[in-house]
Scaffold this motif. Structure first.
Motif, PDB file in Angstrom:
ATOM      1  N   VAL A 197      22.615  40.650  43.938  1.00  0.00           N
ATOM      2  CA  VAL A 197      22.552  42.113  44.029  1.00  0.00           C
ATOM      3  C   VAL A 197      21.840  42.490  45.323  1.00  0.00           C
ATOM      4  O   VAL A 197      20.713  42.033  45.563  1.00  0.00           O
ATOM      5  N   PRO A 198      22.460  43.288  46.177  1.00  0.00           N
ATOM      6  CA  PRO A 198      21.803  43.653  47.442  1.00  0.00           C
ATOM      7  C   PRO A 198      20.562  44.490  47.193  1.00  0.00           C
ATOM      8  O   PRO A 198      20.543  45.339  46.301  1.00  0.00           O
ATOM      9  N   PRO A 199      19.498  44.263  47.968  1.00  0.00           N
ATOM     10  CA  PRO A 199      18.278  45.060  47.795  1.00  0.00           C
ATOM     11  C   PRO A 199      18.512  46.517  48.143  1.00  0.00           C
ATOM     12  O   PRO A 199      19.400  46.840  48.941  1.00  0.00           O
ATOM     13  N   ASP A 200      17.744  47.379  47.516  1.00  0.00           N
ATOM     14  CA  ASP A 200      17.916  48.811  47.722  1.00  0.00           C
ATOM     15  C   ASP A 200      17.276  49.236  49.039  1.00  0.00           C
ATOM     16  O   ASP A 200      16.235  49.869  49.079  1.00  0.00           O
ATOM     17  N   HIS A 201      17.920  48.856  50.117  1.00  0.00           N
ATOM     18  CA  HIS A 201      17.420  49.158  51.462  1.00  0.00           C
ATOM     19  C   HIS A 201      18.579  49.764  52.252  1.00  0.00           C
ATOM     20  O   HIS A 201      19.619  49.135  52.424  1.00  0.00           O
ATOM     21  N   SER A 202      18.385  50.964  52.748  1.00  0.00           N
ATOM     22  CA  SER A 202      19.504  51.710  53.337  1.00  0.00           C
ATOM     23  C   SER A 202      20.098  51.004  54.550  1.00  0.00           C
ATOM     24  O   SER A 202      21.325  50.926  54.700  1.00  0.00           O
ATOM     25  N   ILE A 203      19.238  50.494  55.461  1.00  0.00           N
ATOM     26  CA  ILE A 203      19.755  49.845  56.668  1.00  0.00           C
ATOM     27  C   ILE A 203      20.505  48.573  56.309  1.00  0.00           C
ATOM     28  O   ILE A 203      21.593  48.296  56.825  1.00  0.00           O
ATOM     29  N   PHE A 204      19.943  47.789  55.384  1.00  0.00           N
ATOM     30  CA  PHE A 204      20.598  46.540  54.958  1.00  0.00           C
ATOM     31  C   PHE A 204      21.951  46.835  54.313  1.00  0.00           C
ATOM     32  O   PHE A 204      22.945  46.160  54.578  1.00  0.00           O
ATOM     33  N   LYS A 205      21.989  47.851  53.467  1.00  0.00           N
ATOM     34  CA  LYS A 205      23.251  48.196  52.804  1.00  0.00           C
ATOM     35  C   LYS A 205      24.300  48.656  53.817  1.00  0.00           C
ATOM     36  O   LYS A 205      25.479  48.342  53.700  1.00  0.00           O
ATOM     37  N   THR A 206      23.853  49.399  54.834  1.00  0.00           N
ATOM     38  CA  THR A 206      24.781  49.863  55.871  1.00  0.00           C
ATOM     39  C   THR A 206      25.360  48.680  56.638  1.00  0.00           C
ATOM     40  O   THR A 206      26.563  48.622  56.898  1.00  0.00           O
ATOM     41  N   LEU A 207      24.497  47.736  57.007  1.00  0.00           N
ATOM     42  CA  LEU A 207      24.971  46.539  57.721  1.00  0.00           C
ATOM     43  C   LEU A 207      25.919  45.730  56.849  1.00  0.00           C
ATOM     44  O   LEU A 207      26.921  45.187  57.327  1.00  0.00           O
ATOM     45  N   LEU A 208      25.603  45.674  55.546  1.00  0.00           N
ATOM     46  CA  LEU A 208      26.435  44.904  54.619  1.00  0.00           C
ATOM     47  C   LEU A 208      27.843  45.477  54.526  1.00  0.00           C
ATOM     48  O   LEU A 208      28.828  44.739  54.422  1.00  0.00           O
ATOM     49  N   MET A 209      27.947  46.800  54.616  1.00  0.00           N
ATOM     50  CA  MET A 209      29.240  47.450  54.429  1.00  0.00           C
ATOM     51  C   MET A 209      30.146  47.337  55.659  1.00  0.00           C
ATOM     52  O   MET A 209      31.290  47.775  55.629  1.00  0.00           O
ATOM     53  N   ILE A 210      29.638  46.750  56.737  1.00  0.00           N
ATOM     54  CA  ILE A 210      30.522  46.461  57.876  1.00  0.00           C
ATOM     55  C   ILE A 210      31.597  45.475  57.452  1.00  0.00           C
ATOM     56  O   ILE A 210      32.729  45.523  57.931  1.00  0.00           O
ATOM     57  N   ASN A 211      31.221  44.598  56.528  1.00  0.00           N
ATOM     58  CA  ASN A 211      32.159  43.617  55.988  1.00  0.00           C
ATOM     59  C   ASN A 211      33.146  44.320  55.044  1.00  0.00           C
ATOM     60  O   ASN A 211      32.757  44.765  53.962  1.00  0.00           O
ATOM     61  N   PRO A 212      34.433  44.426  55.412  1.00  0.00           N
ATOM     62  CA  PRO A 212      35.395  45.146  54.555  1.00  0.00           C
ATOM     63  C   PRO A 212      35.619  44.480  53.202  1.00  0.00           C
ATOM     64  O   PRO A 212      36.125  45.122  52.278  1.00  0.00           O
ATOM     65  N   LEU A 213      35.238  43.197  53.062  1.00  0.00           N
ATOM     66  CA  LEU A 213      35.412  42.528  51.775  1.00  0.00           C
ATOM     67  C   LEU A 213      34.515  43.149  50.703  1.00  0.00           C
ATOM     68  O   LEU A 213      34.824  43.071  49.514  1.00  0.00           O
ATOM     69  N   VAL A 214      33.410  43.766  51.128  1.00  0.00           N
ATOM     70  CA  VAL A 214      32.517  44.433  50.174  1.00  0.00           C
ATOM     71  C   VAL A 214      33.276  45.547  49.449  1.00  0.00           C
ATOM     72  O   VAL A 214      33.098  45.760  48.244  1.00  0.00           O
ATOM     73  N   TYR A 215      34.140  46.249  50.187  1.00  0.00           N
ATOM     74  CA  TYR A 215      34.925  47.337  49.569  1.00  0.00           C
ATOM     75  C   TYR A 215      35.843  46.788  48.476  1.00  0.00           C
ATOM     76  O   TYR A 215      35.977  47.381  47.401  1.00  0.00           O
ATOM     77  N   LEU A 216      36.468  45.648  48.744  1.00  0.00           N
ATOM     78  CA  LEU A 216      37.370  45.059  47.744  1.00  0.00           C
ATOM     79  C   LEU A 216      36.597  44.552  46.527  1.00  0.00           C
ATOM     80  O   LEU A 216      36.997  44.790  45.381  1.00  0.00           O
ATOM     81  N   ILE A 217      35.485  43.862  46.767  1.00  0.00           N
ATOM     82  CA  ILE A 217      34.687  43.328  45.654  1.00  0.00           C
ATOM     83  C   ILE A 217      34.195  44.459  44.754  1.00  0.00           C
ATOM     84  O   ILE A 217      34.357  44.432  43.524  1.00  0.00           O
ATOM     85  N   GLU A 218      33.574  45.469  45.379  1.00  0.00           N
ATOM     86  CA  GLU A 218      33.049  46.580  44.583  1.00  0.00           C
ATOM     87  C   GLU A 218      34.183  47.425  43.993  1.00  0.00           C
ATOM     88  O   GLU A 218      34.013  48.059  42.955  1.00  0.00           O
ATOM     89  N   GLY A 219      35.330  47.428  44.672  1.00  0.00           N
ATOM     90  CA  GLY A 219      36.484  48.145  44.130  1.00  0.00           C
ATOM     91  C   GLY A 219      36.980  47.523  42.834  1.00  0.00           C
ATOM     92  O   GLY A 219      37.336  48.238  41.885  1.00  0.00           O
ATOM     93  N   TYR A 220      36.988  46.209  42.770  1.00  0.00           N
ATOM     94  CA  TYR A 220      37.374  45.525  41.529  1.00  0.00           C
ATOM     95  C   TYR A 220      36.365  45.810  40.418  1.00  0.00           C
ATOM     96  O   TYR A 220      36.744  46.022  39.268  1.00  0.00           O
ATOM     97  N   ARG A 221      35.082  45.829  40.761  1.00  0.00           N
ATOM     98  CA  ARG A 221      34.065  46.134  39.740  1.00  0.00           C
ATOM     99  C   ARG A 221      34.241  47.568  39.240  1.00  0.00           C
ATOM    100  O   ARG A 221      34.078  47.846  38.046  1.00  0.00           O
ATOM    101  N   SER A 222      34.563  48.452  40.154  1.00  0.00           N
ATOM    102  CA  SER A 222      34.772  49.845  39.760  1.00  0.00           C
ATOM    103  C   SER A 222      35.942  49.964  38.790  1.00  0.00           C
ATOM    104  O   SER A 222      35.882  50.715  37.811  1.00  0.00           O
TER     105      SER A 222
END
Length: 266
Positions: A197-222
């Protein structure tokens, strides 16, 4: 755009052949094994069991994620990764592994990554249904959010085809690309929040979302457990499709420009 249009026309005109070849690819993979298709399900289930023990009990101590049982949260993201993690390496070596064969046929090379992806897709669909059954066992029954699968699955396939089209052309000309893909996928597996689980840190989360695979992973969870991620991150969807469009146009351009020389590189 003309190159993208050419590739899409080739896929449409050879759709029947793509389906036939994908079925043949799947059958041939397990033709010499007694258990055959059983391994398509058993292998990912064994991996899920290991990750559940290590990350669920060993690291998280069995605690849920935002009230969701960890095993369900893990599986709903992990099945997307199994599809992505097996398709991109297979897609990247799809052309140079088959170009000698298909060069003797009237068969556009742009369809090769498509039927390789489709062959992986059959196992993926089975895993999606098993995840829905697992969710129901924990009280997460299908609802309106389940219809998001009709969006996120095609989105994943289009993204994977764009990446595979580009990497298959590059890997045919420069074999080192295949090693780079293999190493890169290993790193991405742990850099993408699939098992942690990514830590609740705004800058870290922003950097993490550069990776488009995050959208697919979280999209499946959604879609599978109703986290509401897709509806809550519409702007991230625009970013994902922009990245996909750039990769597709680049892949189509490289593929069309160099495909007449692919046989010379084999």
């Amino acid at each position: 755009m003309n190159n993208v249009r050419t590739v899409l026309h080739e896929l449409k005109d050879h759709l029947y052949l793509i389906v036939r070849l994908s079925l043949y690819e799947t059958k041939s993979q397990y033709s010499m094994q007694y258990l055959g298709w059983f391994w398509e399900i058993m292998t990912p289930l064994l991996q899920i069991g290991v990750y559940w023990v290590v990350f669920g009990f060993g690291i998280r101590g069995g605690h849920p994620v935002d009230g969701i049982p960890f095993v369900l949260w893990l599986v709903s993201g992990l099945i997307a990764w199994f599809f992505i993690g097996s398709t991109i390496p297979s897609g990247s070596r799809s052309i140079y592994g088959r170009v000698a064969l298909v060069s003797k046929m009237h068969f556009p090379l742009s369809t090769i990554p498509a039927y390789v992806i489709l062959a992986q897709f059959y196992r993926h669909i089975a895993m999606v249904f098993l995840t829905i059954i697992l969710g129901a066992a924990f009280g997460y029954f299908p609802g309106w959010h389940t219809f998001e699968l009709l969006y996120i699955i095609p989105a994943g396939i289009i993204f994977l085809y764009a990446v595979s089209l580009l990497l298959s052309a590059l890997a045919t000309m420069v074999r080192d690309v295949q090693n780079m893909v293999t190493s890169g996928m290993r790193m991405l597996m742990y850099l993408t929040p699939i098992m942690w689980v990514p830590p609740d840190h705004s800058i870290f989360k922003t950097l993490l979302m550069i990776n488009p695979l995050v959208y697919l992973i979280e999209g499946y969870r959604s879609a599978l457990i109703g986290t509401g991620y897709l509806m809550g991150h519409l702007w991230y969807g625009c970013y994902f499709w922009s990245i996909t469009a750039v990769i597709l146009m680049t892949g189509a351009t490289v593929h069309i420009r160099f495909r007449r020389y692919f046989i010379d590189y084999v």
